[in-house]
Design a protein around this motif. Structure first.
Motif, PDB file in Angstrom:
ATOM      1  N   LEU A  84       0.839  -1.205   0.000  1.00  0.00           N
ATOM      2  CA  LEU A  84       0.000   0.000   0.000  1.00  0.00           C
ATOM      3  C   LEU A  84       0.876   1.259   0.000  1.00  0.00           C
ATOM      4  O   LEU A  84       0.429   2.328  -0.405  1.00  0.00           O
ATOM      5  CB  LEU A  84      -0.932   0.005   1.213  1.00  0.00           C
ATOM      6  N   LYS A  85       2.098   1.100   0.441  1.00  0.00           N
ATOM      7  CA  LYS A  85       3.055   2.216   0.358  1.00  0.00           C
ATOM      8  C   LYS A  85       3.212   2.707  -1.076  1.00  0.00           C
ATOM      9  O   LYS A  85       3.416   3.903  -1.328  1.00  0.00           O
ATOM     10  CB  LYS A  85       4.410   1.759   0.910  1.00  0.00           C
ATOM     11  N   LEU A  86       3.094   1.797  -2.043  1.00  0.00           N
ATOM     12  CA  LEU A  86       3.358   2.117  -3.438  1.00  0.00           C
ATOM     13  C   LEU A  86       2.258   2.948  -4.083  1.00  0.00           C
ATOM     14  O   LEU A  86       2.454   3.487  -5.179  1.00  0.00           O
ATOM     15  CB  LEU A  86       3.551   0.826  -4.249  1.00  0.00           C
ATOM     16  N   SER A  87       1.105   3.059  -3.402  1.00  0.00           N
ATOM     17  CA  SER A  87      -0.011   3.824  -3.962  1.00  0.00           C
ATOM     18  C   SER A  87      -0.505   4.931  -3.038  1.00  0.00           C
ATOM     19  O   SER A  87      -1.466   5.621  -3.354  1.00  0.00           O
ATOM     20  CB  SER A  87      -1.176   2.884  -4.301  1.00  0.00           C
ATOM     21  N   PHE A  88       0.153   5.115  -1.912  1.00  0.00           N
ATOM     22  CA  PHE A  88      -0.305   6.108  -0.930  1.00  0.00           C
ATOM     23  C   PHE A  88       0.050   7.510  -1.429  1.00  0.00           C
ATOM     24  O   PHE A  88       1.228   7.859  -1.534  1.00  0.00           O
ATOM     25  CB  PHE A  88       0.340   5.834   0.420  1.00  0.00           C
ATOM     26  N   ASN A  89      -0.961   8.306  -1.713  1.00  0.00           N
ATOM     27  CA  ASN A  89      -0.731   9.624  -2.301  1.00  0.00           C
ATOM     28  C   ASN A  89      -1.809  10.611  -1.837  1.00  0.00           C
ATOM     29  O   ASN A  89      -2.686  11.000  -2.605  1.00  0.00           O
ATOM     30  CB  ASN A  89      -0.731   9.522  -3.829  1.00  0.00           C
ATOM     31  N   PRO A  90      -1.748  11.047  -0.578  1.00  0.00           N
ATOM     32  CA  PRO A  90      -2.789  11.938  -0.024  1.00  0.00           C
ATOM     33  C   PRO A  90      -2.621  13.382  -0.503  1.00  0.00           C
ATOM     34  O   PRO A  90      -2.234  14.279   0.257  1.00  0.00           O
ATOM     35  CB  PRO A  90      -2.580  11.806   1.478  1.00  0.00           C
ATOM     36  N   VAL A  91      -2.945  13.607  -1.762  1.00  0.00           N
ATOM     37  CA  VAL A  91      -2.629  14.884  -2.413  1.00  0.00           C
ATOM     38  C   VAL A  91      -3.396  16.070  -1.837  1.00  0.00           C
ATOM     39  O   VAL A  91      -3.016  17.231  -2.057  1.00  0.00           O
ATOM     40  CB  VAL A  91      -2.882  14.785  -3.931  1.00  0.00           C
ATOM     41  N   TYR A 102      10.629   1.922   4.750  1.00  0.00           N
ATOM     42  CA  TYR A 102       9.172   1.720   4.829  1.00  0.00           C
ATOM     43  C   TYR A 102       8.571   2.978   5.454  1.00  0.00           C
ATOM     44  O   TYR A 102       8.285   3.046   6.643  1.00  0.00           O
ATOM     45  CB  TYR A 102       8.861   0.473   5.661  1.00  0.00           C
ATOM     46  N   LYS A 103       8.433   4.001   4.605  1.00  0.00           N
ATOM     47  CA  LYS A 103       8.056   5.318   5.096  1.00  0.00           C
ATOM     48  C   LYS A 103       7.398   6.121   3.974  1.00  0.00           C
ATOM     49  O   LYS A 103       7.568   5.819   2.779  1.00  0.00           O
ATOM     50  CB  LYS A 103       9.290   6.072   5.601  1.00  0.00           C
ATOM     51  N   ILE A 104       6.701   7.154   4.369  1.00  0.00           N
ATOM     52  CA  ILE A 104       5.962   7.972   3.409  1.00  0.00           C
ATOM     53  C   ILE A 104       6.903   8.776   2.512  1.00  0.00           C
ATOM     54  O   ILE A 104       6.526   9.160   1.401  1.00  0.00           O
ATOM     55  CB  ILE A 104       4.966   8.896   4.140  1.00  0.00           C
ATOM     56  N   THR A 105       8.124   9.026   2.955  1.00  0.00           N
ATOM     57  CA  THR A 105       9.066   9.816   2.157  1.00  0.00           C
ATOM     58  C   THR A 105       9.970   8.953   1.283  1.00  0.00           C
ATOM     59  O   THR A 105      10.865   9.484   0.612  1.00  0.00           O
ATOM     60  CB  THR A 105       9.937  10.701   3.083  1.00  0.00           C
ATOM     61  N   ASP A 106       9.766   7.636   1.269  1.00  0.00           N
ATOM     62  CA  ASP A 106      10.579   6.782   0.417  1.00  0.00           C
ATOM     63  C   ASP A 106      10.243   7.035  -1.053  1.00  0.00           C
ATOM     64  O   ASP A 106       9.086   7.312  -1.402  1.00  0.00           O
ATOM     65  CB  ASP A 106      10.347   5.315   0.755  1.00  0.00           C
ATOM     66  N   VAL A 107      11.228   6.903  -1.939  1.00  0.00           N
ATOM     67  CA  VAL A 107      11.022   7.206  -3.362  1.00  0.00           C
ATOM     68  C   VAL A 107       9.944   6.323  -3.990  1.00  0.00           C
ATOM     69  O   VAL A 107       9.337   6.700  -4.999  1.00  0.00           O
ATOM     70  CB  VAL A 107      12.341   7.049  -4.155  1.00  0.00           C
ATOM     71  N   GLU A 108       9.684   5.162  -3.419  1.00  0.00           N
ATOM     72  CA  GLU A 108       8.660   4.278  -3.971  1.00  0.00           C
ATOM     73  C   GLU A 108       7.244   4.705  -3.595  1.00  0.00           C
ATOM     74  O   GLU A 108       6.281   4.186  -4.149  1.00  0.00           O
ATOM     75  CB  GLU A 108       8.899   2.838  -3.520  1.00  0.00           C
ATOM     76  N   PHE A 111       3.725   9.888  -2.813  1.00  0.00           N
ATOM     77  CA  PHE A 111       3.614  11.165  -2.107  1.00  0.00           C
ATOM     78  C   PHE A 111       4.987  11.739  -1.765  1.00  0.00           C
ATOM     79  O   PHE A 111       5.096  12.898  -1.360  1.00  0.00           O
ATOM     80  CB  PHE A 111       2.768  11.010  -0.843  1.00  0.00           C
ATOM     81  N   SER A 112       6.045  10.944  -1.932  1.00  0.00           N
ATOM     82  CA  SER A 112       7.387  11.390  -1.542  1.00  0.00           C
ATOM     83  C   SER A 112       7.850  12.605  -2.342  1.00  0.00           C
ATOM     84  O   SER A 112       8.715  13.356  -1.869  1.00  0.00           O
ATOM     85  CB  SER A 112       8.393  10.253  -1.715  1.00  0.00           C
ATOM     86  N   VAL A 113       7.290  12.821  -3.539  1.00  0.00           N
ATOM     87  CA  VAL A 113       7.699  13.976  -4.347  1.00  0.00           C
ATOM     88  C   VAL A 113       6.956  15.241  -3.943  1.00  0.00           C
ATOM     89  O   VAL A 113       7.293  16.342  -4.400  1.00  0.00           O
ATOM     90  CB  VAL A 113       7.464  13.705  -5.849  1.00  0.00           C
ATOM     91  N   ASN A 114       5.954  15.111  -3.095  1.00  0.00           N
ATOM     92  CA  ASN A 114       5.197  16.266  -2.631  1.00  0.00           C
ATOM     93  C   ASN A 114       6.062  17.075  -1.660  1.00  0.00           C
ATOM     94  O   ASN A 114       6.740  16.502  -0.801  1.00  0.00           O
ATOM     95  CB  ASN A 114       3.908  15.800  -1.939  1.00  0.00           C
ATOM     96  N   PRO A 115       6.060  18.393  -1.770  1.00  0.00           N
ATOM     97  CA  PRO A 115       6.882  19.200  -0.843  1.00  0.00           C
ATOM     98  C   PRO A 115       6.479  19.051   0.615  1.00  0.00           C
ATOM     99  O   PRO A 115       7.243  19.423   1.503  1.00  0.00           O
ATOM    100  CB  PRO A 115       6.677  20.632  -1.344  1.00  0.00           C
ATOM    101  N   ARG A 116       5.281  18.482   0.854  1.00  0.00           N
ATOM    102  CA  ARG A 116       4.832  18.290   2.236  1.00  0.00           C
ATOM    103  C   ARG A 116       4.864  16.816   2.634  1.00  0.00           C
ATOM    104  O   ARG A 116       4.116  16.377   3.520  1.00  0.00           O
ATOM    105  CB  ARG A 116       3.423  18.861   2.411  1.00  0.00           C
ATOM    106  N   ALA A 117       5.726  16.051   1.989  1.00  0.00           N
ATOM    107  CA  ALA A 117       5.756  14.604   2.197  1.00  0.00           C
ATOM    108  C   ALA A 117       6.073  14.213   3.632  1.00  0.00           C
ATOM    109  O   ALA A 117       5.593  13.188   4.119  1.00  0.00           O
ATOM    110  CB  ALA A 117       6.770  13.971   1.250  1.00  0.00           C
TER     111      ALA A 117
END
Length: 502
Positions: free
Chosen positions: A96-103, A142-148, A151-157
């Protein structure tokens, strides 16, 4: 056998007397002066926000527990391609990490709503038992800021930092929820061994080097939070089974109940999981002086306040405590959550404060990074009430008899003024709108067990003028004039200030 038979009745008496082990006695007061001062301030705050949020919110399921191989309702697996196959399920859960994107993540909106509701502190789940870090930890991928994670590319990651900053900007304290167990760490659930339950899946005493790596990992992650995230007021640790091995059956039962296992259940497997909490608390306080540490369900000096879970104690408790309560849905986000009514929520807050506690109210953000609309509506209603009655809530302490019938009592810790808070009772739907208005409050009511001084002044918060009153054999009887009953300053509950009591 005779000795065992003699012990069992004593054990069951102790268990029955303990009620719920989040509330048992044996509290150890901190010796650190700064911590004591901080606890005193925390007891003034009364109302806080808890948020469970992680990649699991995409499935709308309970946080973490479905990957735990224990047979309880909250562990049931219903999502994924093959929920009956544990290892397939666990892999899909972790992915689920791979699709987590709370934009739509906007913590300022949450912070503003919390402030307007009268909340004074936030406790955010930086990491739950599944090990998914909602902060930019350098000790795991295993974190929200991982490149996989998209959401990691979001400035508020780094959502933990963003949340703490947003809430501090509104004047709220910042609290870090952190799970001591980590079911993703190979040093807790070693991939060479199958997990048996919530515990570490090997014996730390047989593999001390491996366990030491987990202890270091835990210390390192917590110290990241203490160093890199600004002022942190509360370290709220969950997973009370990660502790030194209980010394007795009673201690085992204490830990089991505090973790949410059935009443009277004693685990058949206890493991020594010492993470050197005294050392960890001392290191954390070097960076955050006065830090309140809440090592939940572990008796001793690192449980600075106790946390009855999803319930309100029946009586006042003689130590700092906080009821953590689901506002609606579950701890984490679920589709179409049903929230408490304003009446339920306000009456619960008053009841908790009258017993000397704080209310930590949980709202689960959704997978897109937003709160359900019902959360905003409920908090707005609570805020409207607190704007009128806040002085009967904040900086108060419990005063006997705490609560009689539908009247709760609080006392300002400095001025010693007493507040009698009348909770609205059920009103007949057969009454007209005009009749309902005057039926909300009776023409008079008696506050049993409290007597006003001869020169005392009584007034209703939010209303002009003093109230007539008299002492009776039962307590002070307060008269509510028709002008107030027809133009009430708020709804659902009303506070009468008593300037002096006998």
């Amino acid at each position: 056998m005779k000795k065992l038979i003699a012990i069992i009745p004593i054990l069951f008496v102790l268990l029955s007397n303990a009620q719920y082990e989040h509330e048992v006695t044996g509290y150890v007061w901190p010796e650190d002066k700064k911590v004591l001062e901080k606890l005193e301030e925390w007891q003034d705050l009364k109302f806080g926000l808890l948020m469970h949020w992680g990649a699991y919110s995409q499935w709308g399921i309970v946080e973490s527990w479905s990957i735990c191989p224990e047979d309880y309702g909250w562990c049931e697996r219903k999502k994924g391609s093959n929920p009956d196959d544990y290892f397939t399920y666990k892999k899909e859960y972790e992915n689920l990490k791979l699709s987590f994107n709370p934009v739509n993540f906007n913590p300022e909106k949450w912070a503003e709503a919390a402030r307007d509701a009268g909340m004074k502190y936030v406790v955010f789940t930086t990491k739950h038992h599944d090990g998914f870090s909602m902060f930019d930890s350098k000790y795991t991928d295993y974190k929200i800021t991982d490149v996989e994670c998209p959401f990691s590319v979001n400035p508020r990651a780094n959502v933990t930092k963003e949340i703490f900053d947003a809430f501090r900007a509104e004047g709220l304290w910042a609290g870090a929820y952190f799970s001591k167990p980590d079911w993703n760490s190979p040093y807790y659930w070693d991939p060479k061994f199958p997990p048996l339950d919530r515990n570490v899946n090997y014996d730390p005493e047989l593999y001390p080097e491996k366990w030491e790596k987990f202890v270091e990992f835990t210390h390192n992650q917590i110290m990241e939070l203490m160093i890199d995230y600004g002022k942190v007021d509360i370290l709220w640790l969950d997973g009370g089974w990660v502790a030194e091995k209980p010394a007795s059956m009673i201690e085992q039962s204490y830990a089991a109940k505090a973790e949410g296992t059935p009443s009277g259940f004693i685990k058949n497997r206890t493991v020594n999981q010492d993470i050197r909490m005294d050392e960890l608390a001392a290191k954390a306080r070097e960076k955050q002086p006065g830090l309140i540490v809440v090592d939940r369900a572990v008796r001793g000096p690192n449980q600075n306040y106790l946390t009855p879970e999803n319930r309100v104690p029946e009586m006042q408790l003689p130590y700092p405590w906080e009821s953590c309560i689901i506002a609606g849905g579950g701890w984490s986000w679920v589709p179409n959550p049903q929230f408490m009514s304003p009446k339920q929520a306000i009456h619960m807050l008053v009841d908790i404060v009258a017993k000397g506690g704080n209310l930590l109210y949980n709202i689960g953000p959704g997978p897109d990074g937003t709160w359900p609309q019902g959360a905003y509506e409920l908090l707005a209603a609570m805020g409207d009430w607190i704007k009128v009655n806040g002085e009967a809530i904040y900086s108060t302490r419990a005063i006997e008899p705490f609560k009689t019938d539908n009247i709760c009592l609080t006392q300002n810790k400095d001025t010693k003024e007493v507040y009698a808070i009348y909770l609205e009772e059920t009103i007949s739907e057969q009454l007209t709108a005009s009749e309902k208005l005057t039926e909300k409050l009776p023409t008079s009511f008696t506050v049993k067990g409290i007597f006003a001084e001869n020169n005392a002044k009584l007034s209703m918060l939010g209303a002009k003028g003093n109230l007539k009153w008299e002492n009776t054999d039962e307590g002070v009887k307060i008269y509510i004039p028709e002008r107030i009953r027809k133009n009430l300053p708020c709804d659902l509950a009303w506070a009468v200030k008593i300037s002096e009591i006998q």
